[in-house]
Motif scaffolding. Structure first.
Motif, PDB file in Angstrom:
ATOM      1  N   ALA A  75       0.846  -1.192   0.000  1.00  0.00           N
ATOM      2  CA  ALA A  75       0.000   0.000   0.000  1.00  0.00           C
ATOM      3  C   ALA A  75       0.881   1.241   0.000  1.00  0.00           C
ATOM      4  CB  ALA A  75      -0.904  -0.005   1.242  1.00  0.00           C
ATOM      5  N   ASN A  76       0.232   2.372  -0.202  1.00  0.00           N
ATOM      6  CA  ASN A  76       0.948   3.635  -0.093  1.00  0.00           C
ATOM      7  C   ASN A  76       1.231   3.873   1.385  1.00  0.00           C
ATOM      8  OD1 ASN A  76       1.820   6.340  -0.002  1.00  0.00           O
ATOM      9  ND2 ASN A  76       0.663   6.807  -1.863  1.00  0.00           N
ATOM     10  N   ILE A  77       2.436   3.576   1.794  1.00  0.00           N
ATOM     11  CA  ILE A  77       2.737   3.590   3.224  1.00  0.00           C
ATOM     12  C   ILE A  77       2.693   4.991   3.805  1.00  0.00           C
ATOM     13  CG2 ILE A  77       4.012   1.433   3.171  1.00  0.00           C
ATOM     14  CD1 ILE A  77       6.594   2.966   3.120  1.00  0.00           C
ATOM     15  N   LEU A  78       2.849   6.024   2.971  1.00  0.00           N
ATOM     16  CA  LEU A  78       2.687   7.380   3.482  1.00  0.00           C
ATOM     17  C   LEU A  78       1.261   7.594   3.985  1.00  0.00           C
ATOM     18  CD1 LEU A  78       4.630   9.479   0.815  1.00  0.00           C
ATOM     19  CD2 LEU A  78       5.407   8.851   3.098  1.00  0.00           C
ATOM     20  N   ASP A  79       0.288   7.055   3.271  1.00  0.00           N
ATOM     21  CA  ASP A  79      -1.104   7.205   3.700  1.00  0.00           C
ATOM     22  C   ASP A  79      -1.401   6.356   4.929  1.00  0.00           C
ATOM     23  OD1 ASP A  79      -1.608   8.991   1.669  1.00  0.00           O
ATOM     24  OD2 ASP A  79      -2.355   7.470   0.294  1.00  0.00           O
ATOM     25  N   ILE A 109       4.146   6.740  -6.463  1.00  0.00           N
ATOM     26  CA  ILE A 109       3.737   5.357  -6.245  1.00  0.00           C
ATOM     27  C   ILE A 109       3.103   4.739  -7.484  1.00  0.00           C
ATOM     28  CG2 ILE A 109       1.452   5.926  -5.310  1.00  0.00           C
ATOM     29  CD1 ILE A 109       1.984   3.576  -3.288  1.00  0.00           C
ATOM     30  N   TYR A 110       2.460   5.556  -8.320  1.00  0.00           N
ATOM     31  CA  TYR A 110       1.816   4.985  -9.503  1.00  0.00           C
ATOM     32  C   TYR A 110       2.833   4.525 -10.537  1.00  0.00           C
ATOM     33  CZ  TYR A 110      -2.585   6.488  -7.525  1.00  0.00           C
ATOM     34  OH  TYR A 110      -3.669   6.633  -6.685  1.00  0.00           O
ATOM     35  N   ASP A 111       4.030   5.107 -10.520  1.00  0.00           N
ATOM     36  CA  ASP A 111       5.087   4.574 -11.383  1.00  0.00           C
ATOM     37  C   ASP A 111       5.424   3.141 -10.985  1.00  0.00           C
ATOM     38  OD1 ASP A 111       5.085   7.061 -12.490  1.00  0.00           O
ATOM     39  OD2 ASP A 111       7.140   7.588 -11.943  1.00  0.00           O
ATOM     40  N   ARG A 112       5.407   2.886  -9.682  1.00  0.00           N
ATOM     41  CA  ARG A 112       5.699   1.546  -9.187  1.00  0.00           C
ATOM     42  C   ARG A 112       4.496   0.622  -9.373  1.00  0.00           C
ATOM     43  NH1 ARG A 112       8.970  -2.443  -8.709  1.00  0.00           N
ATOM     44  NH2 ARG A 112       9.073  -3.496  -6.700  1.00  0.00           N
ATOM     45  N   PHE A 113       3.289   1.136  -9.143  1.00  0.00           N
ATOM     46  CA  PHE A 113       2.085   0.336  -9.376  1.00  0.00           C
ATOM     47  C   PHE A 113       2.032  -0.178 -10.817  1.00  0.00           C
ATOM     48  CE2 PHE A 113      -0.946   2.275  -5.940  1.00  0.00           C
ATOM     49  CZ  PHE A 113      -0.429   1.396  -4.999  1.00  0.00           C
ATOM     50  N   MET A 160      13.084   2.926  -0.115  1.00  0.00           N
ATOM     51  CA  MET A 160      13.381   3.064  -1.538  1.00  0.00           C
ATOM     52  C   MET A 160      13.502   1.713  -2.242  1.00  0.00           C
ATOM     53  SD  MET A 160      13.491   6.211  -2.468  1.00  0.00           S
ATOM     54  CE  MET A 160      13.455   7.828  -1.700  1.00  0.00           C
ATOM     55  N   GLU A 161      13.220   0.639  -1.519  1.00  0.00           N
ATOM     56  CA  GLU A 161      13.275  -0.672  -2.143  1.00  0.00           C
ATOM     57  C   GLU A 161      12.277  -0.736  -3.298  1.00  0.00           C
ATOM     58  OE1 GLU A 161      12.162  -5.183  -0.763  1.00  0.00           O
ATOM     59  OE2 GLU A 161      13.299  -3.932   0.643  1.00  0.00           O
ATOM     60  N   GLY A 162      12.737  -1.167  -4.453  1.00  0.00           N
ATOM     61  CA  GLY A 162      11.897  -1.208  -5.642  1.00  0.00           C
ATOM     62  C   GLY A 162      12.005   0.034  -6.494  1.00  0.00           C
ATOM     63  N   PHE A 163      12.691   1.066  -5.996  1.00  0.00           N
ATOM     64  CA  PHE A 163      12.869   2.303  -6.753  1.00  0.00           C
ATOM     65  C   PHE A 163      14.306   2.492  -7.232  1.00  0.00           C
ATOM     66  CE2 PHE A 163       8.951   3.080  -4.486  1.00  0.00           C
ATOM     67  CZ  PHE A 163       8.173   3.740  -5.425  1.00  0.00           C
ATOM     68  N   ASP A 164      15.081   1.418  -7.240  1.00  0.00           N
ATOM     69  CA  ASP A 164      16.427   1.496  -7.783  1.00  0.00           C
ATOM     70  C   ASP A 164      16.363   1.932  -9.242  1.00  0.00           C
ATOM     71  OD1 ASP A 164      17.515   0.655  -5.387  1.00  0.00           O
ATOM     72  OD2 ASP A 164      17.441  -1.462  -5.943  1.00  0.00           O
ATOM     73  N   ASN A 165      17.367   2.677  -9.646  1.00  0.00           N
ATOM     74  CA  ASN A 165      17.466   3.165 -11.021  1.00  0.00           C
ATOM     75  C   ASN A 165      16.318   4.096 -11.402  1.00  0.00           C
ATOM     76  OD1 ASN A 165      19.786   1.472 -11.434  1.00  0.00           O
ATOM     77  ND2 ASN A 165      18.401  -0.262 -11.753  1.00  0.00           N
ATOM     78  N   THR A 166      15.721   4.744 -10.395  1.00  0.00           N
ATOM     79  CA  THR A 166      14.705   5.765 -10.675  1.00  0.00           C
ATOM     80  C   THR A 166      15.240   7.128 -10.288  1.00  0.00           C
ATOM     81  OG1 THR A 166      13.660   5.683  -8.485  1.00  0.00           O
ATOM     82  CG2 THR A 166      12.874   4.107 -10.145  1.00  0.00           C
ATOM     83  N   ASP A 167      14.700   8.150 -10.932  1.00  0.00           N
ATOM     84  CA  ASP A 167      15.102   9.504 -10.590  1.00  0.00           C
ATOM     85  C   ASP A 167      14.592   9.894  -9.213  1.00  0.00           C
ATOM     86  OD1 ASP A 167      16.448  11.946 -11.573  1.00  0.00           O
ATOM     87  OD2 ASP A 167      14.460  12.838 -11.336  1.00  0.00           O
ATOM     88  N   PHE A 168      13.506   9.269  -8.798  1.00  0.00           N
ATOM     89  CA  PHE A 168      12.988   9.528  -7.449  1.00  0.00           C
ATOM     90  C   PHE A 168      14.043   9.198  -6.399  1.00  0.00           C
ATOM     91  CE2 PHE A 168      10.666   7.422  -3.813  1.00  0.00           C
ATOM     92  CZ  PHE A 168      10.295   8.600  -3.183  1.00  0.00           C
ATOM     93  N   ASP A 180      10.897  16.540   2.726  1.00  0.00           N
ATOM     94  CA  ASP A 180       9.966  15.521   3.180  1.00  0.00           C
ATOM     95  C   ASP A 180       9.236  14.963   1.966  1.00  0.00           C
ATOM     96  OD1 ASP A 180      10.290  15.465   6.006  1.00  0.00           O
ATOM     97  OD2 ASP A 180       9.173  17.346   6.168  1.00  0.00           O
ATOM     98  N   LEU A 181       8.757  13.723   2.094  1.00  0.00           N
ATOM     99  CA  LEU A 181       7.977  13.078   1.050  1.00  0.00           C
ATOM    100  C   LEU A 181       6.493  13.289   1.313  1.00  0.00           C
ATOM    101  CD1 LEU A 181       9.906   9.677   1.068  1.00  0.00           C
ATOM    102  CD2 LEU A 181      10.362  11.655  -0.395  1.00  0.00           C
ATOM    103  N   PHE A 182       5.700  13.280   0.240  1.00  0.00           N
ATOM    104  CA  PHE A 182       4.248  13.395   0.414  1.00  0.00           C
ATOM    105  C   PHE A 182       3.542  12.522  -0.608  1.00  0.00           C
ATOM    106  CE2 PHE A 182       5.108  16.537  -2.846  1.00  0.00           C
ATOM    107  CZ  PHE A 182       4.018  16.456  -3.701  1.00  0.00           C
ATOM    108  N   SER A 183       2.311  12.157  -0.286  1.00  0.00           N
ATOM    109  CA  SER A 183       1.485  11.332  -1.166  1.00  0.00           C
ATOM    110  C   SER A 183       0.457  12.201  -1.872  1.00  0.00           C
ATOM    111  CB  SER A 183       0.769  10.254  -0.356  1.00  0.00           C
ATOM    112  OG  SER A 183      -0.254  10.840   0.443  1.00  0.00           O
ATOM    113  N   ASP A 184      -0.238  11.600  -2.849  1.00  0.00           N
ATOM    114  CA  ASP A 184      -1.319  12.310  -3.541  1.00  0.00           C
ATOM    115  C   ASP A 184      -2.399  12.728  -2.563  1.00  0.00           C
ATOM    116  OD1 ASP A 184      -0.717  11.718  -6.641  1.00  0.00           O
ATOM    117  OD2 ASP A 184      -0.270   9.927  -5.476  1.00  0.00           O
TER     118      ASP A 184
END
Length: 955
Positions: A373-377, A508-512, A526-534, A549-553
C-alpha cells in the motif's frame, strides 16, 4: 535599600534581555523507550516490579509490551495471551509503571502480524489462484472446474512436520510453541470465485453459474476461440510469527473490515471491566504477511469492491490483470488492482484499528512499511509513525508523514541488528541513534529488552535480535549515560516544528504500473525504486544538505498556500518537487496547478509527468490531463525552463543544483565537512542537531543556512552548553565547531545575545603526557568468575594477559594509577583514554568525573581539580561476547528458547544445528588497550578562532 533594589531590577532586566542557555525539560516521552519482550508471558509480580525498577533507574521512559515465544523449562509459568490471569498481570504492570513513571504501550497481539487462535478460516488471510483452459467453437470442457490447494508446512525451526498429523484448523493442535509454524496450507478443494470466458475479439461471458457442485461445466463454446479464466479463493496460510502461548494461529485478512472487527472483539471481551487506562498506545509491527511463500492478495468481496472504486468490472479484464492483453492495458489494470488493495489496507484495517484504540483513550503506533500500500497514507492514518533499519531514506517515509501532517512524534525500532549477537557496544548504538535523529526520528524504542526473572542463570532470557538491552548485559551499568544522551537530544527534537524546505512527491503509480513476479508490490523505503530519478534525486538532496519531506497524492490535497510558500500540517515549506514522474493522477496535477496559481513554485526534475495512471474513464482523464499540461508554456534561460502560472510558476531543469537554486532553496553546506544535520523551527529561532559522520575530526568554521547572529551550543553527551562564536560568510551565519568523529551537538539560534558563558573551544598547549607507569587492576563485577587482581605497565586487552579467567570474563574492572600534575601554567587538561573496550567511568582523586561510552573517550579535566600528585581510577566494562563464547566452547546450555532458538546474523557464526554459536570466536579485546594521556589545553579566543593555527589544534 532602594539602591540594592534598583541594582537587582537592572540585573533581572539584563537576564531577561539576554537569556541564558536553557536545556528543555526532560519528559517521559523525551527519554528512550524499549520494546519489552514477555517470553511465554511467563511473568510474575515480584520480577515485574524488580524489572521496572531497573528500567526506571537506567533512564528509560517507557515500555512496549510484546508477548513472544516462550523459554524451555518455564512452561509451568506460561500465561496464555489475553486470559484472565494475563490481563491481571497487565493491570498490575500498569499500576507499577505509574509508580515508576514509565509509560506503557501494548502490541495488539503477540509477535506479528495480527492473528491468533480465534481467527477463523473465514477471517484468515486469502490468496487468489488462477487456472485457464482453451476451447474452440462447439467444444465443451471435459475437465472439471476445480483447484486443489497443495499442502505445505513451514516452521521457523525448519523441522519437518507431516501435515497429515495436524488437525484443522491449525490452532486446534497441541504444543504449538514446539512447532513454531510460519505458514501452513492444508490440502483442500478451493471454492470457485469466478469463471469467465473470453474470445479473441474481446467479448466476455461470466459462466460461473454454469458450474455444477461437482465442478462440471455445463457450457458449450459459441462461435470463436475462447479462453476460460477461473479464480479460486485460497488460504495464504501465514501464521503469527514468534507467537506467544495463546497467540498462535492464522493471520487475519487485512483487507476485510469484518475480519479486523472479529479480531479486536476478542480484546474487547478480555478487557471488559478492567482498568487499562494506562496504555498510552497500541502497537502494530511491520506488515510481514507476505514474507512467506506467495502473497495474501485477495479478499472475498474483491470483485464488488473493485467495481465500486474503479468504476469498471474487473471480471471483464482478467486477461489484462494477468498480463495477457496489450502492454498498456495490462499496466493500467494491474495498477488499479494495486491501488484498490492499497485503499483496502488503509480503510479496512489501519483506520478502523486507530478508531478502536481511540475509543479506548489510547493512541496507536504503526510500522506501515513492508505493506502492499501507499505507506505514506498508512502512516498518515495513525498517531505515531514508526520506522526501523539503517537507511535514512527509509526513515523518511515515517518521519515525512509525521512532518507533513503535523504529528508530534516519529518513532523507531532502533538497534535491531547492528552487528552479530553480543558484538555491539553502547558507542555503536549511539552512532546508530544519531542516524535516526538525522532522519527525523524523535522517539527511540530500543529493540529490545527481555523480561527475565531476577534469579535466572546468566545470561537470562534473550530475544533473537542482536543487541540485548537488559540488566544481565554488563553494559547495563553505563546504559544510563546513553539514555541521558538520548533524552537530551529528544528534548530538542520533540520541541518546535520540523524545518524542511522541499516537499518531494512519492511516485507510487510509477511503481504500481511496473509488472512483477506477483500481483502486488510491497513498499519499504526506496526498495523497488532502484534506477529511478525519485531515488537518485532524494539521495542527492540528502548528500548535499537539502532538507526535504515526502508526500502522497492524498496528503497533497491538504497542502495550502502561504504567500510564495506552502503550509502542510501547520509546517512551512518552500517548494514542491517532482522527480521525473511518469504517471500522475489528474487530481494531483490539478492541485499542483492551483497551488502554482496562488503563488507556489513547483519544481520538475528532467521531465513533466506524461500520463494519468489506471484504466477507469481513461479517455476523459487523459484529455483533461493534457489540457492542463498544455497551459504550461515554458521559456528557457540558463538551462532552466520556467512556466508562469498565475502568481506562481513551474520550473524544470535537468540539473538538481540549478533547479533548487532557481527556487532559492537553502543548502546546508556542512555536508562537505562530513557533518549531517536536521533542523527544527522554534519561536524566533531554530534548533540544529548536528553529528559528525565523516572520517576525521571537524575543527573549523561551519556555515548554517540561517542569518541568525547569536548561537548557543549544547553538548547532549556531557550536558555542557554555552554561547559560541559567530561570523557572517556570504550572507549566512558561520559558527565554530569542534566535533570528533561520531560526536554530536545541538545548536540554538536566537535573535538576542545569550548571557551564558562562552562555550569552551580549545587548542593544545603542549605535548601529550603518558599517564601511569604502573596500573593496578582489580575485577569488580561480572563473570563467570572474578579474575585475580594484577598489575601492568603496558595497557593491552586483558584477554591477552597471563592468568586464569581473563579471556572469558565479561564485566567491570578497575584500573588505578597515580600521576603528577604536568608542569606549566595552562587552563585545563584533556584526558584521552585512547582505545577503550567498551565503556569507561572516570574518577579523579576519589571524585567521579564522567562516564564515557564512545565512540570518543576524552574528557576535559579542570586544572583546579588536579593536585601535585593525583589518583586516577577508570572502571572499564566490556560486553557479553567473551563469556558467551566461553559457555559455547564448554557446551553450557543457554540457548533454551522456543520458536527461533537463537539464529545468527552472520553465516560464519552458524553451527551444525543451524543455531548461533560463538565456539570459534577468539576473545574480543577488553579493557584499556592503548596509552592513556593527558594534554595541557588553552581556550581559544576570538582572534584564534578567526585565524586558527592548525599546529595547535588537536588532530
Amino acid at each position: 535599600m532602594k539602591k540594592l533594589f534598583f541594582i537587582a531590577c537592572l540585573l533581572f532586566a539584563i537576564i531577561e534581555a539576554y537569556p541564558q542557555a536553557k536545556w528543555p525539560v526532560i519528559t517521559q516521552t523525551a527519554k528512550p523507550w524499549t520494546r519489552w519482550w514477555w517470553e511465554g508471558s511467563a511473568v510474575n509480580k515480584t520480577d515485574l516490579q524488580w524489572s521496572m525498577q531497573q528500567y526506571q533507574q537506567a533512564g528509560l521512559g517507557g515500555l512496549e509490551i510484546t508477548p513472544i515465544y516462550g523459554v524451555r523449562g518455564a512452561e509451568q509459568q506460561f500465561i496464555p495471551f489475553l486470559s484472565t490471569q494475563w490481563v491481571s498481570m497487565l493491570e498490575y504492570t500498569l499500576q507499577q509503571a505509574k509508580s515508576f513513571n514509565l509509560g506503557i504501550d501494548l502490541a495488539t497481539g503477540t509477535g506479528w502480524p495480527f492473528g491468533g487462535p480465534w481467527v477463523t478460516p473465514t477471517d484468515a488471510c486469502k490468496n487468489v489462484n488462477l487456472k485457464t483452459w482453451t476451447l474452440k467453437e462447439g467444444e465443451q470442457l471435459t475437465e472439471k472446474i476445480t483447484f486443489t490447494q497443495q499442502p505445505m508446512v513451514r516452521t521457523v525451526s525448519g523441522k519437518p512436520v507431516d501435515i497429515k498429523t495436524l488437525s484443522y484448523p491449525v490452532a486446534t493442535n497441541k504444543n504449538l510453541q514446539e512447532y513454531a509454524f510460519d505458514q501452513v496450507r492444508y490440502e483442500k478443494q478451493l471454492p470457485l470465485s469466478l469463471l469467465m470466458a473470453y474470445d479473441e475479439k474481446g467479448n466476455s461471458q461470466d459462466i460461473t453459474a454454469k458450474v455444477g457442485t461437482d465442478g462440471t461445466l455445463n457450457w458449450i463454446a459459441p462461435s470463436g476461440n475462447w479462453t476460460l479464466y477461473a479464480l479460486f479463493q485460497g488460504w495464504h496460510g501465514k501464521m503469527v510469527e514468534r507467537a506467544a502461548p495463546g497467540g498462535e494461529g492464522d493471520v487475519i485478512d487485512h483487507f476485510s473490515l469484518p475480519a479486523l472487527q472479529h479480531y479486536l472483539q476478542y480484546f474487547d471481551k478480555a478487557f471488559a471491566g478492567k482498568n487499562l487506562k494506562g496504555i498510552r498506545s497500541f502497537f502494530n509491527d511491520s506488515y510481514e504477511v507476505d514474507d512467506a511463500r506467495g502473497q495474501a492478495n485477495w479478499t472475498p468481496d474483491m470483485l464488488q469492491v473493485f467495481q465500486q472504486r474503479r468504476g469498471y468490472d474487473l471480471r471483464k479484464e482478467l486477461p489484462a490483470l494477468y498480463g495477457k492483453d496489450t502492454k498498456e492495458k495490462n499496466t493500467r489494470v494491474l495498477s488499479d488492482y494495486r491501488q484498490t488493495i492499497s485503499e483496502l489496507l488503509l480503510e479496512k484495517f489501519t483506520t478502523p484499528w486507530h478508531s478502536w484504540a481511540k475509543a479506548k483513550g489510547s493512541l496507536v503506533r504503526n510500522q506501515s512499511h513492508g505493506s502492499p500500500a501507499n505507506i505514506l497514507d498508512l502512516y498518515g492514518a495513525i498517531d505515531i509513525p514508526e520506522t526501523e533499519g539503517t537507511d535514512i531514506l527509509r526513515f523518511k517515509f515515517a518521519t515525512s508523514t509525521t512532518h507533513v501532517l503535523g504529528k508530534p512524534l516519529a518513532s523507531a525500532e532502533a538497534a535491531t541488528w547492528l552487528n552479530e549477537h553480543f558484538q555491539s557496544s553502547l558507542g555503536d548504538v549511539k552512532v546508530a541513534l544519531d542516524k535516526y535523529f538525522i532522519g527525523g526520528v524523535n522517539h527511540i524504542f530500543y529493540h529490545g529488552t527481555n523480561y527475565t526473572p531476577k534469579n535466572d542463570p546468566w545470561p537470562g532470557w534473550l530475544f533473537y535480535a542482536a543487541v540485548h538491552f537488559h540488566p544481565n548485559n554488563p553494559f547495563w551499568k553505563d546504559f544510563p549515560t546513553l539514555n541521558q544522551y538520548v533524552a537530551r537530544c529528544q528534548s530538542f527534537l520533540q520541541a518546535g516544528k520540523p524545518d524542511n524546505d522541499v516537499l518531494m512527491y512519492f511516485p507510487i503509480y510509477d511503481r504500481f504500473a511496473e509488472p512483477g513476479r506477483d500481483l502486488l508490490h510491497h513498499f519499504d523505503g526506496m526498495e523497488g525504486f532502484d534506477n529511478t530519478d525519485f531515488k537518485s534525486s532524494a539521495s542527492w538532496m540528502l548528500e548535499h544538505g537539502y532538507a526535504f519531506d515526502l508526500f502522497s497524492d492524498k496528503q497533497l490535497q491538504l497542502v495550502s498556500n502561504k504567500g510564495a510558500g506552502l503550509l502542510s500540517g501547520g509546517n512551512a515549506y518552500q517548494t514542491i518537487l517532482l522527480a521525473e514522474t511518469k504517471y500522475l493522477p489528474l487530481e494531483t496535477l490539478q492541485k499542483l496547478v492551483t497551488l502554482a496559481q496562488n503563488g507556489a513554485t513547483i519544481l520538475v526534475h528532467k521531465s513533466l509527468p506524461g500520463d494519468v495512471p489506471g484504466y477507469s474513464d481513461l479517455v476523459n482523464r487523459q484529455a483533461a490531463f493534457k489540457q492542463l499540461l498544455a497551459r504550461l508554456s515554458f521559456s528557457t534561460a540558463n538551462d532552466v525552463q520556467q512556466a508562469l502560472v498565475g502568481k506562481g510558476r513551474f520550473v524544470m531543469a535537468d540539473d538538481m543544483q540549478q533547479l533548487l537554486s532557481a527556487a532559492k532553496v537553502p543548502q546546508e553546506t556542512m555536508a562537505v565537512q562530513g557533518l549531517q544535520c536536521i533542523r527544527r523551527a522554534i519561536p524566533a529561532g531554530k534548533y540544529y542537531f548536528i553529528t559528525n559522520t565523516g572520517n576525521q575530526r571537524v575543527d573549523a568554521w561551519v556555515n548554517l543556512a540561517t542569518t541568525a547572529e547569536h548561537i548557543t551550543v549544547f553538548d547532549p553527551m556531557t550536558g555542557k552548553a554555552g554561547k559560541t562564536m559567530v561570523r557572517k560568510e556570504g550572507g549566512q551565519t558561520a559558527v565554530y565547531l569542534q566535533l570528533n568523529q561520531g560526536e554530536s551537538c545541538v545548536l540554538q539560534s536566537t535573535p538576542t545575545a545569550d548571557a551564558s558563558s562562552p562555550y569552551n573551544y580549545y587548542a593544545v598547549a603542549g605535548n601529550p603526557v603518558k599517564i601511569g607507569g604502573t596500573w593496578k587492576i582489580s575485577f569488580l563485577s561480572g563473570g563467570p568468575a572474578l579474575p585475580a587482581a594484577t598489575t601492568t605497565t603496558q595497557l593491552t586487552s586483558w584477554t591477552t594477559w597471563a592468568g586464569d579467567g581473563l579471556k572469558e570474563f565479561s564485566g567491570t574492572a578497575s584500573y588505578t594509577t597515580s600521576f603528577a600534575k604536568p608542569a606549566g601554567k595552562v587552563q585545563d587538561f584533556l584526558l584521552d583514554l585512547g582505545n577503550v573496550q567498551e565503556t569507561a567511568e572516570v574518577f579523579l582523586n576519589g571524585k567521579r568525573v564522567t562516564t564515557l561510552i564512545g565512540p570518543v573517550f576524552q574528557v576535559v579535566l579542570p586544572a583546579g581539580s588536579l593536585k601535585d600528585n593525583n589518583q586516577l581510577e577508570i572502571k572499564v566494562t566490556n560486553g557479553m561476547a567473551n563469556r558467551i563464547a566461553d559457555m559455547d566452547k564448554k557446551g553450557v546450555h543457554w540457548k533454551k528458547f522456543y520458536n527461533t532458538n537463537f539464529p545468527s546474523r552472520l553465516p560464519a557464526n552458524r553451527g551444525a544445528d543451524g543455531l548461533f554459536t560463538a565456539v570459534n570466536w577468539t576473545p574480543k579485546p577488553a579493557g584499556l588497550t592503548s596509552e592513556v594521556t593527558i594534554t595541557p589545553i588553552v581556550y581559544m579566543d576570538k582572534v584564534r578562532i578567526k585565524q586558527p593555527d592548525p599546529s595547535r589544534v588537536i588532530q
